[in-house]
Scaffold this active site. Structure first.
Site, PDB file in Angstrom:
ATOM      1  N   LYS A  52       0.846  -1.198   0.000  1.00 27.80           N
ATOM      2  CA  LYS A  52       0.000   0.000   0.000  1.00 27.80           C
ATOM      3  C   LYS A  52       0.885   1.253   0.000  1.00 27.80           C
ATOM      4  CE  LYS A  52      -3.792  -2.495   2.183  1.00 27.80           C
ATOM      5  NZ  LYS A  52      -4.569  -2.866   3.371  1.00 27.80           N
ATOM      6  N   GLN A  96      -4.907  -1.485   9.531  1.00 23.35           N
ATOM      7  CA  GLN A  96      -4.731  -2.833   8.981  1.00 23.35           C
ATOM      8  C   GLN A  96      -5.273  -3.874   9.964  1.00 23.35           C
ATOM      9  OE1 GLN A  96      -3.696  -3.394   5.870  1.00 23.35           O
ATOM     10  NE2 GLN A  96      -3.832  -5.605   6.033  1.00 23.35           N
ATOM     11  N   ASP A 119     -11.347   2.323   3.933  1.00 29.40           N
ATOM     12  CA  ASP A 119     -11.638   0.883   3.874  1.00 29.40           C
ATOM     13  C   ASP A 119     -13.138   0.626   3.768  1.00 29.40           C
ATOM     14  OD1 ASP A 119      -9.577  -1.031   3.914  1.00 29.40           O
ATOM     15  OD2 ASP A 119      -9.052  -0.505   5.979  1.00 29.40           O
TER      16      ASP A 119
HETATM   17  N1  GUN Z   1      -6.703  -7.067   6.185  1.00 27.54           N
HETATM   18  C1  GUN Z   1      -6.913  -7.830   5.094  1.00 27.54           C
HETATM   19  N2  GUN Z   1      -7.471  -7.103   4.107  1.00 27.54           N
HETATM   20  C2  GUN Z   1      -7.619  -5.853   4.576  1.00 27.54           C
HETATM   21  C3  GUN Z   1      -8.145  -4.646   4.011  1.00 27.54           C
HETATM   22  O1  GUN Z   1      -8.594  -4.572   2.870  1.00 27.54           O
HETATM   23  N3  GUN Z   1      -8.112  -3.567   4.831  1.00 27.54           N
HETATM   24  C4  GUN Z   1      -7.645  -3.624   6.093  1.00 27.54           C
HETATM   25  N4  GUN Z   1      -7.681  -2.503   6.823  1.00 27.54           N
HETATM   26  N5  GUN Z   1      -7.161  -4.706   6.651  1.00 27.54           N
HETATM   27  C5  GUN Z   1      -7.154  -5.827   5.876  1.00 27.54           C
END
Ligand code: GUN
Length: 282
Positions: A52, A96, A119
């Site tokens: 990211k 995350q 998200d």
């Molecule tokens: N953990 C696994 N996929 C994601 C996601 O798309 N966003 C977040 N914040 N955590 C994750």
């Protein structure tokens, strides 16, 4: 032989379009900013977060990763969220998941300013999405929808089967397919006869996280098969939930792993960050 849905190429195309938006924002002295909160040392999370970060760097978006120790406490996380909510340089906040077990995830997610919730996990945004009034959509299902659109895979009136009922993928994926006109079945680890459901699917989205779960005998001829799984094989390779080599001979379209849904998730995160920037500053 199925059409291979190239998530890497499509994400590149989306990012190219986003560059134009980013340039326009910068010309108006608006500099999109994303904050990522990573607590603990889950190896998969570390990789996702670094991907990211890389995407933001590549596109010239200001990004900052807050790395917290696994023994961080609830108050520390909540204080950080509060600080980021009030930081005018930050337009998107991503925590995350999973968080360390002692942190109350729900409380953290609900503390994020819904306008900065890139998200789309905050209940306000989940509600908007469910009722068909979403502004932003969770990154992975949003990426899947973009793939279906790009490859002109019909959704209206089709039977869609989603495997997995997580808040991150399964549930929002089902809602988005439903809102787009599909008849949706959600299967999960307690489903009695997974094969019987899969066999009926015109669109099959697997987000189970189980290598080898989806075999060719479960696939309807010509179906679109979207593999959201990220698993490690015995020889250390990244593989999905779907037996790609065999399923590709039955399906009409299929996503590979890697190079399918993964890059789309990242592109959607950047898209949501730009959208949040526009919502907050224009
Ligand atoms: N953990 C696994 N996929 C994601 C996601 O798309 N966003 C977040 N914040 N955590 C994750």
């Amino acid at each position: 032989m199925a059409c291979i849905i190239d998530g890497k190429a499509l994400s590149g195309k989306i990012k190219k379009n986003l560059r134009v938006d980013i340039k326009e924002l910068k010309e108006r002295n608006v500099f999109p900013g994303l904050a990522v909160v990573l607590a603990g040392d889950d190896p998969a999370s570390k990789i996702y977060v670094s991907n990211k970060e890389k995407a933001c760097q590549e596109l010239g978006i200001h990004s900052k990763v807050y790395r917290l120790n696994s023994d961080t406490n609830q108050a520390e996380v909540m204080n950080l969220i509060e600080k980021l909510n009030n930081d005018s340089k930050i337009h998107g906040i991503l925590v995350q998941l999973p968080l360390p077990g002692h942190i109350v995830e729900k409380e953290v997610i609900e503390a994020i300013d819904p306008k900065k919730d890139v998200d789309c996990f905050h209940p306000e945004n989940v509600g908007r999405m469910l009722s068909g009034n979403g502004r932003m959509f969770p990154c992975t299902p949003a990426g899947v929808m973009e793939m279906l659109k790009e490859y002109e895979i019909e959704i209206v009136g089709k039977d869609a089967v989603v495997i997995g009922k997580s808040n991150i993928v399964g549930k929002p994926m089902a809602a988005m397919l439903l809102n787009a006109g599909a008849t949706v079945t959600v299967c999960h680890s307690r489903t009695k006869d997974l094969k019987a459901h899969c066999e009926k699917a015109d669109i099959l989205v697997s987000a189970a996280g189980k290598a080898g779960l989806i075999t060719a005998d479960m696939i309807k001829s010509g179906a679109a098969v979207i593999d959201v799984g990220i698993n490690r094989s015995e020889d250390g390779k990244i593989i999905g939930d779907v037996d790609f080599e065999k399923v590709k001979d039955v399906a009409g379209a299929i996503t590979p792993v890697p190079g399918g849904v993964g890059p789309m998730t990242i592109a959607m995160l950047v898209k949501n960050t730009i959208l949040a920037t526009k919502i907050l500053s224009l």
